[in-house]
Design a protein around this motif. Structure first.
Motif, mmCIF file in Angstrom:
data_model
loop_
_atom_site.group_PDB
_atom_site.id
_atom_site.type_symbol
_atom_site.label_atom_id
_atom_site.label_comp_id
_atom_site.label_asym_id
_atom_site.label_seq_id
_atom_site.Cartn_x
_atom_site.Cartn_y
_atom_site.Cartn_z
ATOM 1 N N TYR A 208 0.830 -1.203 0.000
ATOM 2 C CA TYR A 208 0.000 0.000 0.000
ATOM 3 C C TYR A 208 0.866 1.255 0.000
ATOM 4 O O TYR A 208 0.585 2.218 -0.721
ATOM 5 N N ARG A 209 1.937 1.241 0.801
ATOM 6 C CA ARG A 209 2.839 2.397 0.835
ATOM 7 C C ARG A 209 3.529 2.580 -0.506
ATOM 8 O O ARG A 209 3.666 3.713 -0.999
ATOM 9 N N HIS A 210 3.944 1.484 -1.132
ATOM 10 C CA HIS A 210 4.569 1.574 -2.446
ATOM 11 C C HIS A 210 3.562 2.056 -3.491
ATOM 12 O O HIS A 210 3.905 2.850 -4.382
ATOM 13 N N HIS A 211 2.340 1.602 -3.382
ATOM 14 C CA HIS A 211 1.296 2.041 -4.305
ATOM 15 C C HIS A 211 1.048 3.539 -4.193
ATOM 16 O O HIS A 211 0.870 4.232 -5.206
ATOM 17 N N GLN A 212 1.062 4.063 -2.981
ATOM 18 C CA GLN A 212 0.864 5.493 -2.782
ATOM 19 C C GLN A 212 1.993 6.304 -3.410
ATOM 20 O O GLN A 212 1.748 7.350 -4.012
ATOM 21 N N ARG A 213 3.209 5.795 -3.295
ATOM 22 C CA ARG A 213 4.344 6.496 -3.899
ATOM 23 C C ARG A 213 4.260 6.485 -5.420
ATOM 24 O O ARG A 213 4.498 7.496 -6.077
ATOM 25 N N VAL A 214 3.920 5.324 -5.986
ATOM 26 C CA VAL A 214 3.809 5.225 -7.439
ATOM 27 C C VAL A 214 2.680 6.093 -7.955
ATOM 28 O O VAL A 214 2.798 6.770 -8.987
ATOM 29 N N GLN A 215 1.577 6.128 -7.229
ATOM 30 C CA GLN A 215 0.441 6.950 -7.648
ATOM 31 C C GLN A 215 0.801 8.431 -7.604
ATOM 32 O O GLN A 215 0.367 9.215 -8.450
ATOM 33 N N TYR A 216 1.608 8.816 -6.629
ATOM 34 C CA TYR A 216 2.025 10.217 -6.525
ATOM 35 C C TYR A 216 2.943 10.593 -7.689
ATOM 36 O O TYR A 216 2.851 11.691 -8.243
ATOM 37 N N LEU A 217 3.835 9.657 -8.093
ATOM 38 C CA LEU A 217 4.749 9.944 -9.187
ATOM 39 C C LEU A 217 4.030 10.006 -10.537
ATOM 40 O O LEU A 217 4.361 10.832 -11.389
ATOM 41 N N HIS A 218 3.033 9.141 -10.740
ATOM 42 C CA HIS A 218 2.347 9.078 -12.030
ATOM 43 C C HIS A 218 1.117 9.979 -12.096
ATOM 44 O O HIS A 218 0.499 10.094 -13.148
ATOM 45 N N GLY A 219 0.752 10.553 -10.980
ATOM 46 C CA GLY A 219 -0.426 11.406 -10.975
ATOM 47 C C GLY A 219 -1.681 10.631 -10.670
ATOM 48 O O GLY A 219 -1.673 9.417 -10.481
#
Length: 307
Positions: A208-219
């Protein structure tokens, strides 16, 4: 109209056949891939062992249960009952132990990167086979008491202190020694389930934490369900929910059978719940693990080349 016994027999036949087919498919796929390539992942050894243990659980419980529902209650003698229940308990504990190792191995691979952790991660695959041997040795010794208490069918005699399992029976007299043994007997299972829940929660947290980071980078234009991490999280949650739910319900029913009045329908429900996770887990892994599809594709291409 189909009688209740035939309907139950067909239900157990479908469950056993369906589950054995899925586990045998995984077991055969990993075995063929091991000898022909590509190279298996370390986690595939755990999945292969889990499929083997689940096959043993289904066959040792499903086949006698099918025969019992069809009215064949005297097909096993004392020795047969001892062996069938002993190997079922060993296979069930091996499935539980392997699932715990699988969950721990996944959590270990997702741990933070550092020089100390990287050294441990490099050594972890080498510990899989010794852990298998340890699980087999421990569970074979742990369930030896079953060989003393299991008997043949109870028959029509009204004997107190005997649990009737339709095609077998067991003598479990309530004494302080038996209660102490049951407590010690249950501690490893509770420990395994606790480790599985803890490691799975850690996996979900890391993903979940990794998903939040990826979502922040990709918008915010990408949907959360489109990430591989989200699908992995759903798979882990589904496996743990299935296992803990079926295991907990079956454990409650086994306590009712052992210390309460035994009903045939209660025995059938307990047997059905005991086989649910081994029957379903293989198909959950087949659908969710993309590597299984790659192994199938590689095997299919080799077969096409030969023909």
């Amino acid at each position: 109209m189909i009688s209740d016994g035939i309907a139950l027999g067909l239900l157990f036949l479908f469950q056993t056949g369906f589950g054995a087919l899925g586990n045998s498919f995984l077991l055969g796929l990993y075995t063929i891939t091991f000898f022909t390539g590509p190279r298996l992942r370390p986690i595939d050894l755990l999945l292969c062992h889990l499929a083997f243990a689940n096959d043993l659980v289904l066959l040792s419980k499903g086949i006698p249960q099918i025969m019992a529902t069809l009215g064949l209650t005297n097909f096993l003698n004392d020795v047969g009952c001892k062996l069938v229940f002993y190997f079922h308990r060993v296979a069930r504990d091996l499935s539980l132990c392997t699932t715990c190792l699988l969950s721990s191995f996944q959590a270990f691979n997702l741990s933070p990167r550092s020089s100390w952790w990287e050294n441990l991660k490099a050594r972890a695959p080498k510990c899989i086979v010794p852990l298998f041997l340890l699980c087999w040795t421990f569970n074979l010794l742990k369930n030896c008491l079953i060989l003393l208490h299991m008997k043949g069918p109870k028959g029509s005699n009204n004997i107190t202190g005997i649990n009737d399992f339709i095609y077998c029976s067991a003598t479990f007299h309530v004494t302080p020694y038996i209660l102490l043994y049951i407590l010690l007997f249950s501690l490893p299972d509770v420990l395994y389930v606790g480790i599985m829940v803890g490691t799975s929660g850690y996996i979900v947290f890391v993903l979940y934490r990794h998903h939040q980071r990826v979502q922040y980078l990709h918008g915010n234009s990408l949907k959360p369900s489109g990430f591989p991490e989200a699908r992995t999280t759903q798979t882990v949650l589904l496996l743990i929910i299935l296992f803990v739910s079926f295991y907990s319900l079956n454990s409650i029913l086994l306590l009712c059978i052992r210390y309460g009045k035994t009903f045939s329908w209660l025995v059938h429900i307990s047997a059905f719940l005991a086989a649910c996770f081994p029957a379903c887990s293989s198909f959950v892994l087949i659908v969710s693990d993309s590597q299984v599809q790659k192994y199938c594709l590689a095997l299919w291409e080799k077969m096409m080349i030969q023909f």
